[in-house]
Design a protein around this motif. Sequence first.
Motif, PDB file in Angstrom:
ATOM      1  N   LEU A 117      48.650  61.606-114.389  1.00 17.58           N
ATOM      2  CA  LEU A 117      47.599  61.780-113.377  1.00 17.58           C
ATOM      3  C   LEU A 117      46.952  60.443-113.023  1.00 17.58           C
ATOM      4  CD1 LEU A 117      45.844  65.064-114.569  1.00 17.58           C
ATOM      5  CD2 LEU A 117      47.239  64.743-112.509  1.00 17.58           C
ATOM      6  N   GLN A 118      46.721  59.624-114.022  1.00 11.85           N
ATOM      7  CA  GLN A 118      46.132  58.312-113.755  1.00 11.85           C
ATOM      8  C   GLN A 118      47.077  57.466-112.893  1.00 11.85           C
ATOM      9  OE1 GLN A 118      46.304  55.259-116.819  1.00 11.85           O
ATOM     10  NE2 GLN A 118      44.079  54.927-116.609  1.00 11.85           N
ATOM     11  N   ARG A 119      48.338  57.487-113.212  1.00  7.30           N
ATOM     12  CA  ARG A 119      49.293  56.682-112.452  1.00  7.30           C
ATOM     13  C   ARG A 119      49.475  57.211-111.030  1.00  7.30           C
ATOM     14  NH1 ARG A 119      53.109  53.129-115.075  1.00  7.30           N
ATOM     15  NH2 ARG A 119      52.364  52.661-117.185  1.00  7.30           N
ATOM     16  N   ALA A 120      49.356  58.516-110.822  1.00  8.95           N
ATOM     17  CA  ALA A 120      49.427  59.047-109.457  1.00  8.95           C
ATOM     18  C   ALA A 120      48.287  58.486-108.612  1.00  8.95           C
ATOM     19  CB  ALA A 120      49.384  60.573-109.493  1.00  8.95           C
ATOM     20  N   ARG A 121      47.088  58.483-109.176  1.00  9.09           N
ATOM     21  CA  ARG A 121      45.946  57.898-108.446  1.00  9.09           C
ATOM     22  C   ARG A 121      46.162  56.419-108.188  1.00  9.09           C
ATOM     23  NH1 ARG A 121      41.432  57.530-111.176  1.00  9.09           N
ATOM     24  NH2 ARG A 121      42.226  58.124-113.257  1.00  9.09           N
ATOM     25  N   LEU A 122      46.710  55.729-109.184  1.00  9.06           N
ATOM     26  CA  LEU A 122      46.918  54.292-109.062  1.00  9.06           C
ATOM     27  C   LEU A 122      47.931  53.962-107.968  1.00  9.06           C
ATOM     28  CD1 LEU A 122      46.544  51.386-110.063  1.00  9.06           C
ATOM     29  CD2 LEU A 122      48.307  51.849-111.791  1.00  9.06           C
ATOM     30  N   LEU A 123      49.073  54.631-107.967  1.00 11.90           N
ATOM     31  CA  LEU A 123      50.113  54.336-106.980  1.00 11.90           C
ATOM     32  C   LEU A 123      49.639  54.667-105.571  1.00 11.90           C
ATOM     33  CD1 LEU A 123      53.347  55.552-108.821  1.00 11.90           C
ATOM     34  CD2 LEU A 123      52.383  53.249-108.717  1.00 11.90           C
ATOM     35  N   LEU A 168      51.238  59.846-101.320  1.00 11.73           N
ATOM     36  CA  LEU A 168      52.258  60.375-102.220  1.00 11.73           C
ATOM     37  C   LEU A 168      51.919  61.816-102.604  1.00 11.73           C
ATOM     38  CD1 LEU A 168      52.552  57.250-104.532  1.00 11.73           C
ATOM     39  CD2 LEU A 168      54.051  57.867-102.629  1.00 11.73           C
ATOM     40  N   HIS A 169      52.747  62.739-102.180  1.00 11.27           N
ATOM     41  CA  HIS A 169      52.564  64.149-102.515  1.00 11.27           C
ATOM     42  C   HIS A 169      53.431  64.576-103.697  1.00 11.27           C
ATOM     43  CE1 HIS A 169      50.297  65.117 -98.757  1.00 11.27           C
ATOM     44  NE2 HIS A 169      50.933  64.032 -98.357  1.00 11.27           N
ATOM     45  N   ILE A 170      54.554  63.902-103.874  1.00  8.02           N
ATOM     46  CA  ILE A 170      55.476  64.223-104.968  1.00  8.02           C
ATOM     47  C   ILE A 170      55.896  62.898-105.599  1.00  8.02           C
ATOM     48  CG2 ILE A 170      57.655  65.301-105.613  1.00  8.02           C
ATOM     49  CD1 ILE A 170      57.475  66.918-102.985  1.00  8.02           C
TER      50      ILE A 170
END
Length: 862
Positions: A117-123, A168-170
Amino acid sequence: MNTDPSDSLFGELIPEHPGEWAMSMAVPADPGHLDELRGDGPHGLAPDWAAFFDHIGQEGLADLNRRADNLQRQVRDNGVTYNVYADARGLQRPWALDLFPMILSPQDWAQIEVGVLQRARLLNAMLGDLYGERELLKRALLPAALVQGHPGYLRAMQGVRPLGDTWLHIIGFDLAHGPDGRWWVVGQRTQAPSGLGYLLENRITVSRQFPKAFAAMRVQRLAASYRALMEGIKAMAPEGANARIALLTPGPYNETYFEHAYLARYLGLTLVEGNDLTVRDQRVYLKTLGGLEPVHALIKRLDDEWLDPLELRTDSTLGVPGLLQAIRAGNLLLANAPGSAPLESSALLGFLPAISEHLLGESLALPSLATWWCGEDAALRSVLPLLRESVIRPTYPRSGLDTAIGQSLSARELDEWSGRMARRPEDHTVQSWLPLSQTPTWSDERILPRSTMLRVFALADGAGSWRVLPGGLVRLAPRGQMVAAMQRGGSSADCWVLTDGPVDHTTLLHAQHSSLAIAQQKHPVTSRAAENLFWLGRYTERAENTVRLAQIVLDQLDGEETGTPALLAWLSAVARENALVVADTPEAGQSSRVFARCLMANLAPGPHNAQTEASFSVGFNLGSIKAAASQVRERLSREHWNLIEITHAGFVKSAAQLADDGEYATGEAQSMLQEASEMLAAITGSQTDRMVRDDGWRLLSIGRHIERLVTLSRALTVGLETGSIHEPGGFEAMVALFDSTITFHAQYQQRRDMVALIDLLVLDRDNPRSLAWVVQTLRARLARLGTSVAPQDAEFARELPDPSQWQLTELSNWQRGADGRRHWAALERLLDDCENAAVQLSNGIARLHFSHADRRSQTFAI
């Protein structure tokens, strides 16, 4: 101990405690690798694996081989495939799936979930910066050359803010479980990450083999995450809850096409290719039989560079011209937004810790493997001495470089790599080597450890919000190898994520629609699907006709008496017109044996070259059936598709054997033709009785009847021209080509006059092979399309000849011409009218429904 041999596996005794048996059957993991099976639980097993084997029990353990066979059978029956280009067994093979799942404890999953989850926000924040203020480049937190020098950096997206500020959705994250028990990020996929469909199929297939263990171990379900993804896309897309969403695929030749079709069905989306879509006034529309219908969101399964030939790769035939402009105008949500390719570079991982501190103010919860981009001189100098203990990866896609594992290289090879890296350092990235954990698999009646990589997915459930799907795609390296990749012959496993809390039993069906809404919903038929269905019908009918005609020709030429000159002339003409022989084949009347041999040699499809004319005979038609069917595979039952594959493959194999023998025995050729005829009858049955009779099916039926009308009208015309139908042999051959021999003799016994022939083959509306029945059916199909699709279809119906006006007395009237022969002028005119009308109808349908070039007023369904 259990002492009943009937309950034993392979004649061995199964201990009373299944875990004890599992340990006795399990090969230990390789040195230096974490063994997922072993731990501090009972019998030396990891606690979750001990529980798994306990739930299976003694009976289940004795049944593992049967369950493995059932699993493989289900994969084959479901048509689950993956295209492996390096596989000697062929381009397409059944999906490889192991019987045992990978099991993740709640504690392991909690660690993964927080980090992902953290990396999704970061990217997502990184993309916003890279196409916005570019603070990361200004502050040198990312080298400009690594980003702007990447071929996937899209300057066309500079300054764009995607809908919902969500790029980024997926997102797919590739994770490895290290020897120290920590999870490490090895890579990430942001353009079009694959796996969401395959992991669903894995879950369904494996859970059916172990239903008791699956229910008792509190395995987290997957449907709620897919539901959240769809709701999130709709919340951010234009038109909100009423948004039309489609799944964009490169097509059936893509390596993961099965997954595209599977996901589209599961999510209730229309599966589209680039040529199904068009952009008008900065909006995207779907080309359907009923006109253009708006599309508000696309889930894409192709990389960014292929999306728009106007602004990206000009040679792309997979994308949609003008697509990027529709995105910039805010009229389309594209999941994922274009421009994320630089995030997939392995070189990026080394810069993420500092970027996370800058953008999020947080340290990374889930570490990346130590990574160095060699485009920085200091990094290059520091890693050259470490190559033996590292992995060398290409920085950019399509650089022509392979991934190399240092410990598998010789000293000479390491020196060669060092030289290449020194010459083009920016093309190379070095990553520390991590021995992958090894999970238990069932193979060769043993429990064998195999190196494992886990891909997990972050799915956007709203603007700037993500959830982690509680499962993943497990990739298993071949035994004895270190790389877990499907393209290198690896296999897969299900991933069971356990929970201490309640299990969410959400189903996607209940979440999206009520039964009434589903019943009332009418899914559009795309123009591409309609065209392929149309040609599927035509080629199926064409294959049946050419098989039947080839049988008739060989029957007539195989005896001592090969027929009259008139019959041989008819056979030669219709065989040539239907591509059973090449154009320069001598007439059957000149040499019946040469003609028959040429026909048999031409049965299989052959390449066109300077010495050999291309073959368009039976084998070509069967291949064309398969090609058209592959484009609409999601509309066909498994049995229907399997019949098509088996028929084509079997005929090509038999034709090759016939050619290899060199004798071209008529008996062997007739046998393979008869087998093809029976298989085609089954395919026709599937098309008639096992397909939904929507507008797409009506076009398939129209295609079949157009082909039948052209072929049979022309055959009758040639029979009149040659005079063959006035002779017993030619009369019988004509009735046989119309597949009406039994009906004719039942009604007319041994009569062979023109009145009887015209009555049955032209006028009888109860005979599905008669011209009147064919035209009558065409008119009915077109009239139905005229009410559901386009009024022009009803006009096409009215332009066809009207069988109700055909009269037997008129058609059977003949006059003797100056040449002394009888001429049926009215019949000849009717046959010409039928043939011409069929050709004009085919062209009109193509203009109206496939190219949309003949609509008087283009329909926009808003």
